[in-house]
Design an enzyme around this catalytic site. Structure first.
Site, PDB file in Angstrom:
ATOM      1  N   GLY A 158     -21.532  44.186 -44.530  1.00 54.49           N
ATOM      2  CA  GLY A 158     -21.354  43.063 -43.604  1.00 54.49           C
ATOM      3  C   GLY A 158     -22.162  43.261 -42.336  1.00 54.49           C
ATOM      4  CB  ALA A 159     -25.022  45.441 -41.699  1.00 54.67           C
ATOM      5  NE  ARG A 191     -21.425  35.828 -39.906  1.00 52.76           N
ATOM      6  CZ  ARG A 191     -21.151  34.723 -40.562  1.00 52.76           C
ATOM      7  NH1 ARG A 191     -22.100  33.827 -40.755  1.00 52.76           N
ATOM      8  NH2 ARG A 191     -19.942  34.489 -41.040  1.00 52.76           N
ATOM      9  CG  ASP A 201     -19.688  39.593 -53.803  1.00 52.35           C
ATOM     10  OD1 ASP A 201     -18.875  40.188 -53.058  1.00 52.35           O
ATOM     11  OD2 ASP A 201     -19.388  38.591 -54.475  1.00 52.35           O
ATOM     12  CB  VAL A 202     -18.550  44.194 -50.290  1.00 49.45           C
ATOM     13  CG1 VAL A 202     -19.687  44.560 -49.353  1.00 49.45           C
ATOM     14  CG2 VAL A 202     -17.727  43.027 -49.767  1.00 49.45           C
ATOM     15  CE1 TYR A 223      -9.548  38.903 -42.754  1.00 48.25           C
ATOM     16  CE2 TYR A 223      -7.730  38.816 -41.184  1.00 48.25           C
ATOM     17  CZ  TYR A 223      -9.033  39.173 -41.496  1.00 48.25           C
ATOM     18  OH  TYR A 223      -9.818  39.781 -40.544  1.00 48.25           O
ATOM     19  CE  LYS A 258      -9.772  42.325 -42.857  1.00 47.42           C
ATOM     20  NZ  LYS A 258     -11.014  43.085 -43.052  1.00 47.42           N
TER      21      LYS A 258
HETATM   22  N1  LIG Z   1     -13.817  38.774 -35.407  1.00 44.59           N
HETATM   23  C1  LIG Z   1     -12.548  39.106 -35.322  1.00 44.59           C
HETATM   24  O1  LIG Z   1     -11.818  38.618 -34.440  1.00 44.59           O
HETATM   25  C2  LIG Z   1     -11.966  40.127 -36.274  1.00 44.59           C
HETATM   26  C3  LIG Z   1     -10.692  40.614 -36.003  1.00 44.59           C
HETATM   27  C4  LIG Z   1     -10.136  41.557 -36.863  1.00 44.59           C
HETATM   28  C5  LIG Z   1     -10.832  41.995 -37.955  1.00 44.59           C
HETATM   29  N2  LIG Z   1     -12.080  41.495 -38.212  1.00 44.59           N
HETATM   30  C6  LIG Z   1     -12.770  42.018 -39.395  1.00 44.59           C
HETATM   31  O2  LIG Z   1     -14.016  42.546 -39.007  1.00 44.59           O
HETATM   32  C7  LIG Z   1     -14.963  42.400 -40.065  1.00 44.59           C
HETATM   33  C8  LIG Z   1     -16.205  41.677 -39.557  1.00 44.59           C
HETATM   34  O3  LIG Z   1     -15.795  40.395 -39.075  1.00 44.59           O
HETATM   35  P1  LIG Z   1     -16.745  39.468 -38.160  1.00 44.59           P
HETATM   36  O4  LIG Z   1     -15.854  38.794 -37.191  1.00 44.59           O
HETATM   37  O5  LIG Z   1     -17.910  40.226 -37.697  1.00 44.59           O
HETATM   38  O6  LIG Z   1     -17.145  38.371 -39.253  1.00 44.59           O
HETATM   39  P2  LIG Z   1     -18.551  37.663 -39.562  1.00 44.59           P
HETATM   40  O7  LIG Z   1     -18.238  36.571 -40.509  1.00 44.59           O
HETATM   41  O8  LIG Z   1     -19.276  37.342 -38.297  1.00 44.59           O
HETATM   42  O9  LIG Z   1     -19.330  38.826 -40.319  1.00 44.59           O
HETATM   43  C9  LIG Z   1     -18.929  39.270 -41.582  1.00 44.59           C
HETATM   44  C10 LIG Z   1     -20.148  39.726 -42.339  1.00 44.59           C
HETATM   45  O10 LIG Z   1     -19.709  40.138 -43.646  1.00 44.59           O
HETATM   46  C11 LIG Z   1     -20.532  39.509 -44.614  1.00 44.59           C
HETATM   47  N3  LIG Z   1     -19.793  39.300 -45.860  1.00 44.59           N
HETATM   48  C12 LIG Z   1     -18.704  38.506 -46.038  1.00 44.59           C
HETATM   49  N4  LIG Z   1     -18.338  38.527 -47.332  1.00 44.59           N
HETATM   50  C13 LIG Z   1     -19.198  39.361 -47.971  1.00 44.59           C
HETATM   51  C14 LIG Z   1     -19.339  39.788 -49.306  1.00 44.59           C
HETATM   52  N5  LIG Z   1     -18.513  39.357 -50.271  1.00 44.59           N
HETATM   53  N6  LIG Z   1     -20.323  40.664 -49.612  1.00 44.59           N
HETATM   54  C15 LIG Z   1     -21.174  41.108 -48.652  1.00 44.59           C
HETATM   55  N7  LIG Z   1     -21.104  40.720 -47.365  1.00 44.59           N
HETATM   56  C16 LIG Z   1     -20.126  39.856 -47.029  1.00 44.59           C
HETATM   57  C17 LIG Z   1     -20.920  38.171 -43.990  1.00 44.59           C
HETATM   58  O11 LIG Z   1     -22.056  37.618 -44.620  1.00 44.59           O
HETATM   59  C18 LIG Z   1     -21.148  38.574 -42.541  1.00 44.59           C
HETATM   60  O12 LIG Z   1     -22.458  39.037 -42.317  1.00 44.59           O
HETATM   61  C19 LIG Z   1     -14.220  41.657 -41.180  1.00 44.59           C
HETATM   62  O13 LIG Z   1     -13.702  42.583 -42.107  1.00 44.59           O
HETATM   63  C20 LIG Z   1     -13.087  40.968 -40.452  1.00 44.59           C
HETATM   64  O14 LIG Z   1     -12.009  40.706 -41.294  1.00 44.59           O
HETATM   65  C21 LIG Z   1     -12.650  40.580 -37.394  1.00 44.59           C
END
Ligand SMILES: NC(=O)c1ccc[n+]([C@@H]2O[C@H](COP(=O)([O-])OP(=O)(O)OC[C@H]3O[C@@H](n4cnc5c(N)ncnc54)[C@H](O)[C@@H]3O)[C@@H](O)[C@H]2O)c1
Length: 251
Positions: free
Chosen positions: A10-11, A13, A60-61, A159, A163
């Site tokens: 998920g790198a 963005r 796809d992870v 979700y 988590k």
């Molecule tokens: N932003 C928040 O407030 C928040 C809070 C708690 C936890 N998180 C967790 O942090 C992590 C990152 O979240 P974020 O806010 O940066 O989200 P985001 O959507 O900005 O980034 C997530 C990244 O993961 C990639 N991704 C999603 N599904 C994928 C898949 N099946 N295979 C490969 N890549 C995939 C996306 O393309 C994206 O680049 C996630 O696990 C999210 O659940 C986020």
């Protein structure tokens, strides 16, 4: 000096990009994994601009076999994997009366099974590569694991279940893979990513009032903790869940 290698899922963005850049600044060469190829290439270019090497993998992870293929390629190229950040994840706002079985399965696969897929793929290398340490894994959970995710005004039960599952997986793997591999989880509160999300756009100022540190989090806030867990020496922390939320009491 021995090369240090990190894999960040998920790198492309958001939090994953922030963590990949921070790890690059700490001297890691990075294997980036994502489904968003142009965005991932941009992050890779930013890492190379720091003077580090970056490789990109469209994957796809949720796919078990693909994780093994990517890790095999990384080890072929760079000979080791020091750090894995299981960050990729996706929210699922449907309530239990609306969600389909496929949507439930997909939510669990992307958020939880992914941590199994990639940990399983790196573990043999981390267990045998030896000095300086075996390896470290950080899994991205969420404050929703504890709260059930009521801030979103829609259900996040699938979700939140995924988590919360990550926390159990983290503790069990820390026991099973220790002392060679250290495994921890991070539970971010509301983090403002560069794209923003519906929640922070609609309710940002209101949410900040319920956070002791008076603001929403940033990817950098999470990255700081990730790089600490990836690099601190000595380190006596494993099997833990670190909440990074500025002390948010409006859950
Ligand atoms: N932003 C928040 O407030 C928040 C809070 C708690 C936890 N998180 C967790 O942090 C992590 C990152 O979240 P974020 O806010 O940066 O989200 P985001 O959507 O900005 O980034 C997530 C990244 O993961 C990639 N991704 C999603 N599904 C994928 C898949 N099946 N295979 C490969 N890549 C995939 C996306 O393309 C994206 O680049 C996630 O696990 C999210 O659940 C986020």
């Amino acid at each position: 000096m021995t090369r240090r290698v990190a894999i960040v899922t998920g790198a492309a963005r958001g939090i994953g990009r922030g963590c990949a850049l921070a790890l690059g600044e700490k001297g890691f060469d990075i294997a980036l994994v994502d489904v968003l190829v142009p965005e991932m290439e941009r992050t890779a270019a930013e890492i190379r601009a720091l003077g580090r090497e970056a490789r990109t993998y469209e994957a796809d992870v949720a796919m078990f076999a693909r994780a093994q293929d990517v890790v095999d390629d990384v080890v072929d190229e760079w000979d080791r994997v020091d750090f894995l950040l299981n960050n990729a994840g996706r929210s699922m706002p449907k309530g239990i009366l609306e969600i389909t079985e496929e949507e439930w399965d997909r939510t669990l696969d992307v958020n939880l099974k992914s941590c199994f897929n990639w940990s399983r793929a790196v573990a043999p290398t981390m267990l045998t590569q030896g000095d300086p340490v075996g390896g470290r894994i950080v899994n991205m959970s969420s404050l929703n694991a504890f709260s059930g995710g009521v801030t979103s005004a829609v259900s996040k039960f699938a979700y939140a279940a995924a988590k919360a599952g990550i926390l159990g997986l983290t503790r069990a793997l820390a026991k099973e893979l220790g002392p060679t591999i250290q495994v921890n989880a991070i539970c971010p509160g509301v983090i403002e990513t560069e794209l923003g999300n519906t929640l922070t756009r609609a309710r940002g100022p209101e949410l900040a009032e319920g956070i002791a540190l008076g603001r929403l989090g940033t990817p950098r806030d999470v990255a700081e903790v990730v790089t600490f867990l990836a690099t601190s020496v000595p380190s006596f922390i494993t099997g833990q869940s670190l909440v990074v939320d500025g002390f948010q009491w409006v859950l």
